[in-house]
Motif scaffolding. Structure first.
Motif, PDB file in Angstrom:
ATOM      1  N   SER A  48      65.095  32.986 -41.344  1.00 46.10           N
ATOM      2  CA  SER A  48      66.379  32.968 -42.040  1.00 46.10           C
ATOM      3  C   SER A  48      67.037  34.339 -42.022  1.00 46.10           C
ATOM      4  O   SER A  48      66.382  35.356 -42.268  1.00 46.10           O
ATOM      5  CB  SER A  48      66.172  32.520 -43.492  1.00 46.10           C
ATOM      6  N   ALA A  99      71.034  21.948 -52.801  1.00 51.26           N
ATOM      7  CA  ALA A  99      71.213  22.957 -51.757  1.00 51.26           C
ATOM      8  C   ALA A  99      70.137  24.035 -51.835  1.00 51.26           C
ATOM      9  O   ALA A  99      69.620  24.489 -50.819  1.00 51.26           O
ATOM     10  CB  ALA A  99      72.600  23.588 -51.863  1.00 51.26           C
ATOM     11  N   GLN A 100      69.781  24.438 -53.052  1.00 48.89           N
ATOM     12  CA  GLN A 100      68.720  25.427 -53.218  1.00 48.89           C
ATOM     13  C   GLN A 100      67.381  24.873 -52.755  1.00 48.89           C
ATOM     14  O   GLN A 100      66.585  25.573 -52.131  1.00 48.89           O
ATOM     15  CB  GLN A 100      68.636  25.865 -54.688  1.00 48.89           C
ATOM     16  N   GLN A 102      66.946  22.684 -50.429  1.00 53.34           N
ATOM     17  CA  GLN A 102      66.947  22.563 -48.977  1.00 53.34           C
ATOM     18  C   GLN A 102      66.532  23.862 -48.296  1.00 53.34           C
ATOM     19  O   GLN A 102      65.917  23.851 -47.240  1.00 53.34           O
ATOM     20  CB  GLN A 102      68.320  22.123 -48.476  1.00 53.34           C
ATOM     21  N   THR A 103      66.850  25.003 -48.924  1.00 56.24           N
ATOM     22  CA  THR A 103      66.491  26.286 -48.326  1.00 56.24           C
ATOM     23  C   THR A 103      65.009  26.608 -48.530  1.00 56.24           C
ATOM     24  O   THR A 103      64.506  27.575 -47.963  1.00 56.24           O
ATOM     25  CB  THR A 103      67.336  27.439 -48.914  1.00 56.24           C
ATOM     26  N   LYS A 138      80.585  21.532 -49.400  1.00 57.74           N
ATOM     27  CA  LYS A 138      79.168  21.497 -49.727  1.00 57.74           C
ATOM     28  C   LYS A 138      78.555  22.863 -49.436  1.00 57.74           C
ATOM     29  O   LYS A 138      79.010  23.583 -48.551  1.00 57.74           O
ATOM     30  CB  LYS A 138      78.442  20.423 -48.906  1.00 57.74           C
ATOM     31  N   GLN A 139      77.515  23.208 -50.197  1.00 62.67           N
ATOM     32  CA  GLN A 139      76.856  24.501 -49.978  1.00 62.67           C
ATOM     33  C   GLN A 139      76.212  24.566 -48.601  1.00 62.67           C
ATOM     34  O   GLN A 139      76.136  25.617 -47.983  1.00 62.67           O
ATOM     35  CB  GLN A 139      75.819  24.744 -51.077  1.00 62.67           C
ATOM     36  N   ILE A 140      75.726  23.413 -48.123  1.00 59.14           N
ATOM     37  CA  ILE A 140      75.188  23.333 -46.767  1.00 59.14           C
ATOM     38  C   ILE A 140      76.212  22.603 -45.918  1.00 59.14           C
ATOM     39  O   ILE A 140      76.394  21.393 -46.041  1.00 59.14           O
ATOM     40  CB  ILE A 140      73.833  22.611 -46.745  1.00 59.14           C
ATOM     41  N   SER A 141      76.905  23.341 -45.064  1.00 62.04           N
ATOM     42  CA  SER A 141      78.024  22.764 -44.317  1.00 62.04           C
ATOM     43  C   SER A 141      77.590  22.078 -43.028  1.00 62.04           C
ATOM     44  O   SER A 141      78.270  21.173 -42.539  1.00 62.04           O
ATOM     45  CB  SER A 141      79.066  23.835 -44.002  1.00 62.04           C
ATOM     46  N   GLN A 161      74.201  27.714 -44.450  1.00 66.70           N
ATOM     47  CA  GLN A 161      74.627  27.895 -45.838  1.00 66.70           C
ATOM     48  C   GLN A 161      75.471  29.159 -45.890  1.00 66.70           C
ATOM     49  O   GLN A 161      74.985  30.248 -45.591  1.00 66.70           O
ATOM     50  CB  GLN A 161      73.410  28.000 -46.762  1.00 66.70           C
TER      51      GLN A 161
END
Length: 199
Positions: A48, A99-100, A102-103, A138-141, A161
């Motif tokens: 990342s 979203a958090q 997912q990371t 969305k936070q994850i586009s 993100q």
């Protein structure tokens, strides 16, 4: 001429629609392989621009997960997340967003893809590569999910993100029976850790 244009339009849009359907079918089958009553374990590597690199193991059961790396351990019981940092000997307690999650959890895309994303798909030798693009804010586009053609297991999850990409590579996925308690932090196992509640 108009009939020809209409025919070509139907052909093009019809093909796009069929591709979108087949992309969702691939993700549906992939999600089905991950939704087991027993649980799953796998090895993963994360790269990342925002969080750096890490590798370790992850256990998943429904929405719950437990991930371990050389520097940290995380537990999520479906609502609460505990993050233990070895360097500081402390545990942060939070209620993360999707979203958090997912990371942290490469499998969390199965809780996201059905709402607010459009699909396209390409194929490689032994894999489907599904590209998801958000249809709203969305936070994850964007996400790229690589799925094995034979097993329908995910082998790579790549997500955007903000303007930064995170990539998870997944291997050695197998079913393993696990109790729900294994997805909660146990203070008995970390008696000296300071617990910081950030909820």
């Amino acid at each position: 001429m108009k009939k020809l244009v209409l025919f070509l339009s139907i052909l093009v849009f019809g093909s796009s629609f069929a591709m979108a359907e087949s992309a969702k079918e691939v993700l549906d089958k992939c999600a089905a392989t991950l939704n087991t009553k027993e649980g799953l374990k796998a090895d993963f590597t994360m790269s990342s621009a925002q969080y750096g690199s890490a590798s370790g193991t992850i256990a998943v059961k429904g929405r719950m997960f437990h991930a371990t790396t050389s520097v940290a351990a995380m537990w999520f019981d479906g609502k609460t997340q505990w993050t233990y940092m070895k360097k500081n000997d402390e545990v942060n307690v939070t209620n993360p967003t999707e979203a958090q999650l997912q990371t942290i959890n490469p499998y969390n895309f199965i809780n996201l893809y059905k709402n607010g994303y459009k699909y396209t798909m390409t194929t490689a030798d032994n894999a489907y590569i599904v590209h998801l693009t958000s249809t709203g804010k969305k936070q994850i586009s964007e996400m790229f999910i690589t799925v094995d053609k034979k097993s329908y297991q995910p082998t790579e999850v790549k997500l955007l993100q903000g303007k930064k990409w995170t990539t998870f590579t997944i291997s050695n996925l197998k079913k393993v029976p696990m109790s729900d308690a294994s997805f909660k932090f146990s203070s008995k196992d970390y008696p000296t850790a300071e617990v910081i509640d950030l909820r």
